[in-house]
Write an enzyme that holds these catalytic residues in place. Structure first.
Site, short mmCIF file in Angstrom:
data_model
loop_
_atom_site.label_atom_id
_atom_site.label_comp_id
_atom_site.label_asym_id
_atom_site.label_seq_id
_atom_site.Cartn_x
_atom_site.Cartn_y
_atom_site.Cartn_z
N PRO A 123 37.94 13.72 5.41
CA PRO A 123 38.64 14.79 6.13
C PRO A 123 39.67 15.47 5.25
CG PRO A 123 38.94 12.62 7.18
CD PRO A 123 38.31 12.39 5.87
N GLU A 124 39.46 16.74 5.02
CA GLU A 124 40.45 17.56 4.33
C GLU A 124 41.03 18.50 5.38
OE1 GLU A 124 38.91 19.24 0.68
OE2 GLU A 124 37.63 17.51 0.34
N ARG A 174 37.25 1.94 6.93
CA ARG A 174 37.93 1.62 5.68
C ARG A 174 39.43 1.43 5.81
NH1 ARG A 174 34.20 5.57 2.22
NH2 ARG A 174 35.32 5.20 0.31
N LYS A 220 52.52 23.91 -16.85
CA LYS A 220 51.68 22.76 -16.49
C LYS A 220 50.51 22.60 -17.45
CE LYS A 220 51.79 20.98 -11.81
NZ LYS A 220 52.17 19.66 -12.33
N HIS A 276 35.42 -1.74 14.21
CA HIS A 276 36.42 -0.91 13.54
C HIS A 276 37.19 -0.01 14.49
CE1 HIS A 276 34.75 -2.47 9.89
NE2 HIS A 276 33.57 -1.95 10.15
#
Length: 294
Positions: free
Chosen positions: A2-3, A127, A170, A108
DNA sequence: AGAAGGCCCTGACCGC
DNA sequence: TGCGGTCAGGGCCTTC
């Protein structure tokens, strides 16, 4: 994985279920996820009403009438199942059939909320990279997980001038700079790869090279536009998946059929036909087209 | 101080 | 068929 778009989709799905409702009861089936649950977590949630649900970076946040905030991160595999009137409905990018006798009883299924109207919300996370926390609103800005997070890429303040400022000096590659949550909130591996391909920029290029003596490389404007576009398209696709969730197995988020580079190693670039390559940057896979991205 | 790598965790997948 | 190794990755933490 999930982003931002997936978290936004889940949050929007939960909104009508949770907002304005009181938490009657909370069951914890273990002592924590990635971190231990906060002290007396279940007790402190019981009896509180959820006023508003929103998203910051990859976090789902719920404002309670007690003046506290419930923070949720889905990690890699976190998802919610809503049970209204005894019928389970999955909310999230991934769905797989559970062999559990009852939803909420699976191996889970770690957290179960019951609302005053009988609706149950089950949090499942194989997880356990997910996070839940509860803290006073006043501590939100200083919260360890929230402080220092960069601009929302869909917000008005996010533009090329901002990126130029943050990229100044950077040496890190663009890929790493875009993944850095202190610069941009909510981008993950997939959407960084996709946005860089759309913008024609190499993931290996040093972020600092996008600056000019006065201002910045015009391609930084393209990059900003493509980041916004790819996220917006993915949110739309997630939304449409969610709408007919009852009729789909949900295994394919609508957007993943539109990847141009992600997980397409060896397959032809949609633009030039050359093979998409995979490389490893800071321990993560990057997918890109050597020919189209410079 | 900034960058790089380790670590957490389980399921899917691959080769033998 | 079974088994072991590898990979996936968000974000904190440690190390350089």
């Amino acid at each position: 994985m999930p982003e931002l778009p997936e978290v936004e989709t889940v949050m929007r799905g939960l909104r009508p279920v949770l907002e304005g409702h009181q938490i009657a009861h909370v069951t914890l089936r273990r002592s924590g996820l990635r971190f231990p649950f906060p002290l007396r977590f279940a007790d402190r949630l019981a009896g509180k009403r959820i006023d508003t649900l929103w998203r910051r970076a990859k976090y789902i946040l719920a404002s309670l009438d007690s003046g506290e905030i419930l923070l949720i991160h889905l990690g890699m595999t976190g998802r919610f199942t809503v049970i209204e009137g005894g019928r389970p409905k999955n909310l999230g990018e991934f769905y797989f059939e559970t062999a559990a006798a009852e939803v909420g009883e699976g191996l889970h299924d770690h957290v179960a909320l019951t609302l005053e109207n009988g609706t149950r919300i089950i949090y499942t996370d194989p997880r356990r990279f997910g996070v839940m926390d509860l803290f006073p609103e006043a501590e939100a800005e200083s919260h360890k997980l929230l402080r220092g997070i960069g601009l929302e890429p869909l917000g008005n303040a996010f533009d090329a001038a901002y990126l130029a400022e943050r990229f100044k000096g950077k040496a890190a590659p663009l890929k790493a700079a875009l993944l850095d949550q202190r610069i941009i909130a909510g981008l993950g591996n997939i959407y960084v790869c996709e946005a860089l391909h759309r913008a024609g920029l190499s993931p290996r290029r040093k972020a600092g090279t996008m600056l000019r003596k006065r201002g910045h490389d015009p391609r930084l404007d393209d990059l900003v536009r493509h980041i916004r576009e790819v996220l917006a398209e993915a949110i739309l696709a997630g939304g449409s998946t969610l709408q007919d969730f009852a009729h789909t197995d949900g295994s394919a988020g609508a957007f993943q059929q539109r990847f141009l580079v992600y997980d397409r190693e060896g397959q032809p670039c949609m633009r030039c036909g050359q093979a998409i390559e995979r490389l490893v940057q800071s321990g993560r896979s990057t997918f890109y087209c050597r020919h189209c991205q410079r």
